[in-house]
Design a protein around this motif. Structure first.
Motif, PDB file in Angstrom:
ATOM      1  N   ALA A 149       6.994   3.062   2.565  1.00 46.69           N
ATOM      2  CA  ALA A 149       7.881   3.808   1.655  1.00 46.69           C
ATOM      3  C   ALA A 149       9.610   3.321   1.712  1.00 46.69           C
ATOM      4  N   ARG A 153      10.238   1.970  -1.900  1.00 46.34           N
ATOM      5  CA  ARG A 153      10.638   3.513  -2.025  1.00 46.34           C
ATOM      6  C   ARG A 153      10.727   3.777  -3.590  1.00 46.34           C
ATOM      7  N   ASP A 154      11.530   2.851  -4.487  1.00 45.89           N
ATOM      8  CA  ASP A 154      11.690   3.259  -5.767  1.00 45.89           C
ATOM      9  C   ASP A 154      11.950   1.845  -6.702  1.00 45.89           C
ATOM     10  N   ASP A 187       9.584   4.423 -10.984  1.00 40.88           N
ATOM     11  CA  ASP A 187       9.889   4.914  -9.868  1.00 40.88           C
ATOM     12  C   ASP A 187       8.338   5.787  -9.487  1.00 40.88           C
ATOM     13  N   TYR A 188       7.903   6.581 -10.466  1.00 41.69           N
ATOM     14  CA  TYR A 188       6.739   7.397 -10.313  1.00 41.69           C
ATOM     15  C   TYR A 188       5.492   6.431  -9.978  1.00 41.69           C
ATOM     16  N   LYS A 191       5.294   5.338  -6.563  1.00 37.34           N
ATOM     17  CA  LYS A 191       4.976   6.511  -5.657  1.00 37.34           C
ATOM     18  C   LYS A 191       3.357   6.540  -5.722  1.00 37.34           C
ATOM     19  N   ARG A 194       1.889   3.758  -3.623  1.00 43.44           N
ATOM     20  CA  ARG A 194       1.656   4.205  -2.236  1.00 43.44           C
ATOM     21  C   ARG A 194       0.486   5.261  -2.063  1.00 43.44           C
ATOM     22  N   GLN A 195       0.340   6.345  -2.897  1.00 44.10           N
ATOM     23  CA  GLN A 195      -0.664   7.293  -2.665  1.00 44.10           C
ATOM     24  C   GLN A 195      -2.040   6.678  -2.610  1.00 44.10           C
ATOM     25  N   VAL A 231       1.522  13.247  -7.256  1.00 45.13           N
ATOM     26  CA  VAL A 231       3.023  12.976  -7.467  1.00 45.13           C
ATOM     27  C   VAL A 231       3.694  13.764  -8.288  1.00 45.13           C
ATOM     28  N   ASP A 234       4.325  16.765  -6.453  1.00 50.39           N
ATOM     29  CA  ASP A 234       5.505  16.765  -5.383  1.00 50.39           C
ATOM     30  C   ASP A 234       6.744  16.792  -5.899  1.00 50.39           C
TER      31      ASP A 234
END
Length: 438
Positions: A149, A153-154, A187-188, A191, A194-195, A231, A234
């Protein structure tokens, strides 16, 4: 999604109300346009895995040797293949003659890569590739979520990483294809990727063909959708936390409790907090609790009278008198809290958020207008949505335009793709030039 509302917020570059609308918009994409989420998996997840392996190759390969022209992903694949025990091989492999076995061993790492990208139609080839791929995913996961991450990260963080052009272009293509061409949408997506990488069951099932994509069974597509919505939840949690810290700043902790003590009847509850609820909501909740206390006490009193057979005791209650005093004190408490908030608005430069009528309906209209209906179909027109809703076209068009402006997403064009030269953090053409030069 929950029904959280933002009433007061800080004057920040990215306000809580905008964050909340963005995550609800993307959560609804999963409901109304599920193939967008599935396309993220099929088009981007393989590139994401490859990029992680490339970026962390020294840690994953445990050496500093970089063979010229050898892809780090294929080298890690071969390392996992070399570590396989004979009992882990497909049963039919033992009957293959030595020359064919040599050919398989030579190209097996490439088979793993092809399988990751969904390009192996034959079951025997899938059998050869699947176990090494699962082991490879497990090896990558050992890096730990915080480590990955930090580097992935983004979108802006990804752009600063050396190389990895294939992943960057793939994310751009995906966001343009579905008219989600904004950094916060990418960005979304990162994430969500990564999930997917750190979902343990998904590690073993993500390559399976989903026999019922629109069903409710826990098959591949529903798992992917679950991570997409996680996400969003979150993001809602982040807004809730931001609102909680704002409340603490305004009231120097929690708002003062509401206390009521009349004729020996004590009543105490958490005070009104206008940042998280309306005065009407809080007053109704507190009044119900107070009436429960009154009726409970009255039931106990009448039970005692029945047992004592006291013929002179008054059977009538005094609820009306209690409620009059109670209402007065509740109104005073609300007024005091609202006055404190007004002072804070001036002192801290807070903003009141205009309450919207039917916000979820407007978000749904925007998703339907903005996102293509499928790979081969265009987007819905505002007039089509209006007809389906029994409204006039301008009402839908105005709502969609306002919401897109609020969340910072360019209105889709009639043709697919993004207009070259449009304002963004980096242009698609620049990335493609970098890819050719790398």
């Amino acid at each position: 999604m929950t029904t959280r509302k933002v009433k007061i917020e800080r004057q920040a570059e990215l306000r809580d109300s905008v964050v909340l609308t963005r995550v609800r918009f993307l959560a609804m994409v999963s409901d109304l346009r599920p193939y967008v989420v599935q396309d993220l998996y099929t088009s981007i997840f393989p590139e994401f895995v490859i990029a992680v392996v490339e970026y962390f190759q020294d840690s994953l390969l445990n050496d500093k040797q970089t063979a010229s022209g050898t892809d780090p992903f294929l080298r890690l694949c071969q390392k996992e293949i070399d570590g396989l025990e004979e009992t882990s091989e497909p049963p039919w492999l033992a009957s293959v003659d030595s020359s064919m076995r040599e050919l398989i061993d030579t190209h097996r790492a490439q088979l793993v890569l092809s399988h990751l990208k969904g390009k192996l139609p034959e079951q025997k080839l899938v059998d050869l590739a699947c176990l090494p791929l699962m082991r490879l995913i497990g090896t990558v996961r050992q890096l730990g979520e915080p480590t990955i991450a930090a580097s992935f990260r983004d979108w802006l963080t990804l752009l600063k990483l050396p190389r990895l052009q294939s992943l960057k272009i793939a994310l751009l293509d995906w966001s343009e294809k579905w008219n989600l061409d904004a950094d916060w949408c990418r960005d979304y997506a990162i994430k969500v990727l990564r999930q997917l990488l750190f979902d343990e069951p998904h590690r073993w099932t993500f390559l399976n063909v989903d026999p019922n994509p629109l069903g409710v069974t826990p098959t591949r597509n529903s798992q992917i959708s679950g991570h997409w919505k996680f996400v969003a939840r979150d993001g809602e949690f982040a807004v809730g936390w931001s609102q909680a810290t704002l409340s603490g700043d305004v009231f120097l902790g929690d708002p003062a409790d509401f206390s009521f003590d009349y004729r020996g009847l004590p009543f105490r509850v958490p005070g009104f907090n206008p940042i998280i609820e309306s005065a009407i909501e809080w007053k109704r909740k507190v009044e119900i609790d107070f009436r429960v206390l009154l009726y409970t006490g009255e039931l106990q009193r009448l039970t005692k009278l029945k047992n004592s057979l006291d013929e002179d005791a008054d059977l009538e209650n005094e609820f009306s008198r209690y409620m009059q005093v109670f209402d007065d004190q509740v109104s005073k408490h609300i007024k005091d809290v609202q006055l404190r908030l007004e002072y804070a608005e001036v002192e801290q430069g807070l903003l009141r958020v205009k309450e919207k009528r039917q916000p979820d309906k407007h978000i749904a209209w925007t998703v339907r207008y903005q996102i293509p209906r499928s790979n081969n179909q265009g987007c819905e027109l505002a007039k089509e949505i209006a007809v389906a809703e029994g409204l006039k076209s301008p009402a839908v068009s105005i709502a969609v335009t306002e919401l897109l402006l609020e969340i910072g997403l360019n209105k889709r064009r009639s043709s697919s793709g993004r207009k070259r030269g449009s304002k963004d953090s980096v242009s698609t053409q620049t990335l493609r030039n970098l890819a050719r030069d790398s």
